[in-house]
Scaffold this active site. Sequence first.
Site, PDB file in Angstrom:
ATOM      1  N   ASP A 304      -8.904  -3.501  -0.679  1.00  0.00           N
ATOM      2  CA  ASP A 304      -7.581  -4.080  -0.675  1.00  0.00           C
ATOM      3  C   ASP A 304      -7.126  -4.616  -0.465  1.00  0.00           C
ATOM      4  O   ASP A 304      -8.194  -5.921  -0.371  1.00  0.00           O
ATOM      5  CB  ASP A 304      -6.860  -2.668   0.351  1.00  0.00           C
ATOM      6  N   GLU A 508       4.847   0.389   2.417  1.00  0.00           N
ATOM      7  CA  GLU A 508       3.821  -0.326   3.637  1.00  0.00           C
ATOM      8  C   GLU A 508       4.858  -0.365   4.742  1.00  0.00           C
ATOM      9  O   GLU A 508       5.613  -0.037   5.390  1.00  0.00           O
ATOM     10  CB  GLU A 508       3.508  -1.524   2.594  1.00  0.00           C
TER      11      GLU A 508
HETATM   12  C1  BGC Z   1      -2.289  -1.277  -0.885  1.00  0.00           C
HETATM   13  C2  BGC Z   1      -2.974   0.191  -2.108  1.00  0.00           C
HETATM   14  C3  BGC Z   1      -2.492  -0.879  -3.492  1.00  0.00           C
HETATM   15  C4  BGC Z   1      -2.881  -2.159  -3.663  1.00  0.00           C
HETATM   16  C5  BGC Z   1      -2.187  -2.740  -5.091  1.00  0.00           C
HETATM   17  C6  BGC Z   1      -2.035  -2.384  -1.716  1.00  0.00           C
HETATM   18  O1  BGC Z   1      -1.200  -3.243  -0.470  1.00  0.00           O
HETATM   19  O2  BGC Z   1      -2.639  -0.899   0.303  1.00  0.00           O
HETATM   20  O3  BGC Z   1      -2.928   1.589  -1.483  1.00  0.00           O
HETATM   21  O4  BGC Z   1      -3.781   0.160  -3.971  1.00  0.00           O
HETATM   22  O5  BGC Z   1      -1.845  -2.631  -2.674  1.00  0.00           O
HETATM   23  O6  BGC Z   1      -1.206  -2.463  -5.540  1.00  0.00           O
HETATM   24  C1  BGC Z   2       1.047  -4.700  -2.530  1.00  0.00           C
HETATM   25  C2  BGC Z   2       1.198  -4.535  -3.789  1.00  0.00           C
HETATM   26  C3  BGC Z   2       2.919  -5.689  -4.025  1.00  0.00           C
HETATM   27  C4  BGC Z   2       3.238  -6.906  -3.448  1.00  0.00           C
HETATM   28  C5  BGC Z   2       3.814  -7.568  -4.314  1.00  0.00           C
HETATM   29  C6  BGC Z   2       1.220  -5.724  -1.790  1.00  0.00           C
HETATM   30  O1  BGC Z   2       1.008  -6.290   0.104  1.00  0.00           O
HETATM   31  O2  BGC Z   2       0.075  -3.973  -2.010  1.00  0.00           O
HETATM   32  O3  BGC Z   2       1.470  -3.467  -4.772  1.00  0.00           O
HETATM   33  O4  BGC Z   2       2.842  -5.796  -5.648  1.00  0.00           O
HETATM   34  O5  BGC Z   2       2.523  -7.487  -2.425  1.00  0.00           O
HETATM   35  O6  BGC Z   2       4.043  -8.523  -3.568  1.00  0.00           O
END
Ligand code: BGC
Ligand code: BGC
Length: 742
Positions: A304, A508
């Site tokens: 991830d 998140e």
């Molecule tokens: C998330 C994932 C996601 C990835 C890509 C991560 O922060 O935990 O679920 O697929 O970002 O966007």
């Molecule tokens: C998330 C991504 C997001 C990014 C934005 C990450 O933690 O997983 O999907 O686009 O943060 O900064």
Amino acid sequence: MTACVASVAAVPASADVPLYKRAGAPAEQRAEDLLKRMTLHEKIGQMGQVAVTRIQGDCEWSGGALNETCMKTVLGDYAAGSILSGGGMPPASNTPKAWAELVNAVQKYAVENSRLHIPVLYGVDAVHGHNNVLGATVFPHQIGMGATWDPGTVEDSAAATARAVAATGIDWNFSPVADLSRDQRWGRYYETYSEDPLLAGTLAASTVKGTEQANGAKEVAASVKHFAGYSEPFNGHDRAPADVSMRYLQDTLLPPYKQAIQAGAKTVMVNSGAVNGVPATASTYLLTKVLRDQWGFKGVAVSDWEDVRALQTRYKIAADYPEAIALAVNAGVDMAMEPYFAKDWSEGLKAAVDRGLVSERRINQSVKRILALKFELGLFENPYVDPAKADAAVLGTDKDLARKAATESQVLLRNEGGTLPLSASAKKIVVAGSYADDINNQVGGWTIGWQGVPAGVKIPGTTVLKGIQEAAGAGTQVVHAKTADEAVAQAADADVTVVVVGEKAGAEGPADNPRPELTADQQALVKSLKQTGKPVVTVVLAGRPLVLGDAADTQALLMSWLPGSEGGHAVADVLFGKANPGGRLPVSWPKALGNDPLYYQQLPGTNGGPESQYHALYPFGAGLSYTSYSFDGITLDKPSVRAGDKVNLQVKVSNTGSRDGDLVVPVYVSRPTSDVLAPSRKLVAFTKVHLKAGEQQTVRLTVRPNVLAVTPGDIDGAGTQRVERGAYTFTAGEKTAGLTVR
Ligand code: BGC
Ligand code: BGC
């Protein structure tokens, strides 16, 4: 000369074509052949995934048009094997056509500028429809799909999403989530299907099938995430460590991932968190022993977001980046989502090899998996899509399906005195609450932007207010009250008030909520509406069951989850009775704050005081209908089976009311005594049947032996699961049937 030419011509052309270029050859062999021709530098590049923003605009985080110089760095110099658009990250203009052009251009750069013409894997989080794309139909979030208990609808929705994804040139979807919803405080609760492993695993498996068998413009790979144990942060905060027993891990947490992976998932995404003191990204136990050796997974494991680096920076189990990389790669990570720095990845893994921390043999293993995936997806033959077809394939497509899914996800929890369905002869309906006409919060996080639709952007869709206005009869006045005072004043001469409450979109960590309850102002609004004496219908638009407080006892309560862009129609169809609600809670609804985590599979002994019991306002599986049903009997094909045999059973159900409807038929197991603690009941099989008014049906269900298996032994239990011998009771409704396992 002539002879030579003739002899060359006599050899079939294919013999000159390297094996990896032969479309008909097996993907694994092609990957093997291509791998042999690659330099270490090129192989390392294949194992890295970079955010598209690093090749757009200022190559930092501005977005915008592709930047040739940065493409040269990322795709040329460091030969990155994969690009992702995470939450958001659209092309300069957010249209399907522009997405297809963007992905084509990235692909073209990789194909034309890499020495061996290797296409990239382009990944996206299309977790409820092709949700980053403006104008795409937005499906309910997973938690609502869980409430449908309908694998068919879930599979169809995943396929529709995959077709939209494919039409924009993207070949990898970071979906489904196979984590469990057990802690109401967790910001990613709504991204899961259920608190129950069987329901979650079955629907995640349907999503894998729908995604990978969608037959769109190109193949799309699914990714089962977040492997494993991500949903158990000890304090309810996203990515906080989990401490789980091996027994709980094996018997409860791992099964849904396993079910989804065994449905054919081509990829797995690793849990960002730590489990039992080891970050999943560095866990050989999870990524090699369980995933590969026990389950036989052959595909690609991707980390991830920035998680390989996190082994150094967040978790401090590595002294520097090369050490962190070595831990992850040796544990079994094939590809690092290293969104920011292609160079660091390239140099870091090279340094790890030079220091003798990672072998080239291990690298070959991962690169072969990544290349095989690219061959399987047909990327070498068809790296591009036709951008001219993208708009038509994405904009507003599959609305009927999204509406069906949203309708099936509606859970009617309270309906005093038949308040619902609303009467066609109602003269005046007041619609109140700030969520009534708020499409952006209705669709939730992971929509256009990571945290939800960015300020200033409005997406097409039907709010609850619009849905009610469209569905109301000609003789019914629908009044939208914009303030609490107005709502109370208008309610005075209304037939009914529909108050729409909810929670703000988020994702998140920022969506963690240590107090998962309705806000005070929403409770106050509902309270003042109740005081008018007119019936109040509460509609909840939220990604988790919120403690309701003053809103708990309105005449009717409808849980609508985050129902997507067609949600307003779905809610209205249920309110007016055009649809008979058939959704059932895939989770438990807490009565009071402080009861999280709350789930029905509590172990015996969970009874230190009233608050520590299963203190649910509405239990797992709850849901009302406009008709009535009865569970008439449950019978087993045989009164006894051998451990490891399937159990076949039949459940007789009837629709005893006067309306057709869909009934979820769950079967639970319980045991009078068992060697290790067993929850007082556990879902072991389910189906959903359509029953006409007055109809009776007998449905056949199968309980797979692994659903009954538990980890035996003492508190260090890490043994092999097995089905214990002894007595089992299966329950459907109030009816039971006994089984002996010999
Ligand atoms: C998330 C994932 C996601 C990835 C890509 C991560 O922060 O935990 O679920 O697929 O970002 O966007
Ligand atoms: C998330 C991504 C997001 C990014 C934005 C990450 O933690 O997983 O999907 O686009 O943060 O900064």
